[in-house]
Design a protein around this motif. Structure first.
Motif: not given
Length: 469
Positions: A91-120
């Motif tokens: 899928g896609s996040v909200g921006t196409s360049s610049g910073w993007l941080d990835i976090t993860a727990d036991e179930t989810y990997i998450c993607f955060f940019d300067s607009t919002s966050g996404w989970t998988y």
């Protein structure tokens, strides 16, 4: 008389070249105290060996390993890549360049940019729709909580827990936040290192810990530092190490609850010559006993690299014009180091046995410290390198190395004089140049452009003093 001269070293080009004009490009220092021929040597930096081409010419913004797969964010698209290099678009996040941080727990990997966050969660990729998620300035994970800075403030928010006490990055609360209030600073990004939550601001840094209270994070007594960050994407961690570019344009390394400069005066001067530092991109990785912090300046297309193991600096460059390193992000996957390219959509293995960047020239250059002659004019009869020879291969049958001489302390250079590094198996090849003229401010510089092994141990000079005028 033939003598060994100081030759092996890092990059230390000072504001005055007469004082110091050392160059160390695409070479790093190896220190061997186990009875080696030389305690210190120069070894070639890794090249970019092609692995996966995602087919879109865009910035590779982040890489992260999660549950046996490599996740990559190329432009706005998130990919899952298996061990065989087969990529699936999620899928896609909200921006196409610049910073993007990835976090993860036991179930989810998450993607955060300067607009919002996404989970998988292994099956579903979705945007976080909870309205209490702030507009992020950065994200990290610690102790079951996904932690997000709120843009343009000193606030950070934490995700909620499920009834079973598990992390739930899909749910947020408008009251589950705190503020780094030590100086009323704007938070650049939170980052967790060794179970300590570092709140890196524009002018200050605070260190918090999980106290177990109803809002779990509290400021550490004494965990306040009057130093901030000039480039959000320069912030990088590896195991217990944290590094970033400070608001005074020095490269800092965490030591306990302190941040100490590791950039030398010469590196500080180099950084001061950049047209922009705000877009600097850094990462830390380990390879063959070394830990490297690689920091690129995209506006100026330059890359510097600090070896945390030896405390030496070098530069990295790619192509005939010696532009920035291709590496924009890094991850260790399948026991190999992989990098994402800054604009071509490819993932490469960062390989120490590869001596080009996907076919692009990777020039190794070493300019040594000026030779002290006590003001005497010296006739330089010969210069010889003790280096690994016989390194030719099927692609480069007769590799060459060039020598240039400066007689004005590194301001200008003579013509390139090429010598053989030896065809495959010609291990007795001597790399020596004769009749180099005379001068007082002698600086040798060697260049290797061919994609072959480049290991340099020491250098010798045969010179004769002529006068003291």
């Amino acid at each position: 008389m033939k003598i060994e001269i100081p030759f092996v070293g890092g990059v230390y080009a000072a504001r005055s070249r007469n004082l110091n004009a050392q160059v160390c490009q695409n070479l790093y220092l190896e220190i061997d105290k186990s009875g080696a021929k030389s305690i210190i040597a120069l070894v070639g930096t890794p090249g970019a060996k092609p692995w996966v081409n995602l087919g879109i010419a865009a910035e590779m913004r982040a890489l992260r390993v999660f549950k046996g797969n490599l996740y990559a964010v190329l432009g706005a698209t998130v990919y899952k890549i298996d061990q065989w290099g087969i990529a699936t678009s999620l899928g896609s996040v909200g921006t196409s360049s610049g910073w993007l941080d990835i976090t993860a727990d036991e179930t989810y990997i998450c993607f955060f940019d300067s607009t919002s966050g996404w989970t998988y969660n292994g099956t579903t990729f979705a945007e976080i729709t909870d309205g209490d998620l702030p507009i992020p300035s950065g994200a990290t994970y610690q102790d079951g909580y996904h932690i997000v800075g709120r843009a343009a403030t000193g606030e950070f928010y934490i995700s909620t827990l499920t009834g079973a006490g598990d992390a739930d990055p899909t749910a947020w609360s408008a009251t589950a936040f705190a503020t780094a209030e030590g100086a009323g600073d704007v938070l650049v990004s939170p980052i967790s290192v060794q179970k300590q939550l570092w709140l890196v601001g524009e002018q200050t840094t605070e260190i918090w810990y999980n106290s177990g209270a109803s809002f779990p994070f509290e400021a550490n007594p004494g965990g306040f530092l009057n130093v901030g960050c000039n480039a959000k994407r320069s912030i990088a961690s590896y195991q217990s190490d944290l590094m970033f570019l400070s608001n005074s344009n020095q490269v800092l390394r965490a030591q306990g609850f302190n941040l100490v400069p590791v950039s030398t005066y010469q590196i500080d001067y180099l950084i001061s010559t950049m047209n922009s530092v705000a877009d600097a991109v850094g990462f830390i990785y380990a390879q063959e006993g070394h830990i490297f912090y690689e920091l690129s300046f995209p506006t100026d297309s330059k890359t510097i690299c600090y070896d945390l193991t030896t405390d030496f600096w070098h530069t990295r460059a790619s192509g005939a014009l010696d532009l920035r390193s291709p590496a924009n992000c890094v991850a260790r996957f399948n026991n190999k180091v992989f990098i994402g390219h800054y604009d071509n959509g490819k993932i490469y293995e960062y390989d120490l046995a590869t001596y080009s960047d996907d076919g692009d020239t990777k020039r190794a250059i070493r300019a040594a410290q000026p030779l002290k002659t006590n003001g005497d004019r010296v006739f330089f009869n010969s210069f010889e390198l003790d280096m690994e020879t016989g390194v030719g291969d099927a692609i480069t049958a007769a590799p060459q190395i060039a020598l240039q001489i400066s007689k004005d302390g590194g301001h200008t250079w003579g013509t390139e004089r090429w010598k053989s590094m030896g065809a495959a198996g010609e291990y007795k090849t001597r790399v020596r140049w004769n009749r180099l003229g005379s001068g007082r401010n002698f600086v040798p510089r060697v260049i290797i452009s061919d994609p072959v092994k480049r290991n340099i141990f020491m250098a010798y000079l045969d010179g004769t003093s002529n006068d003291k005028t």
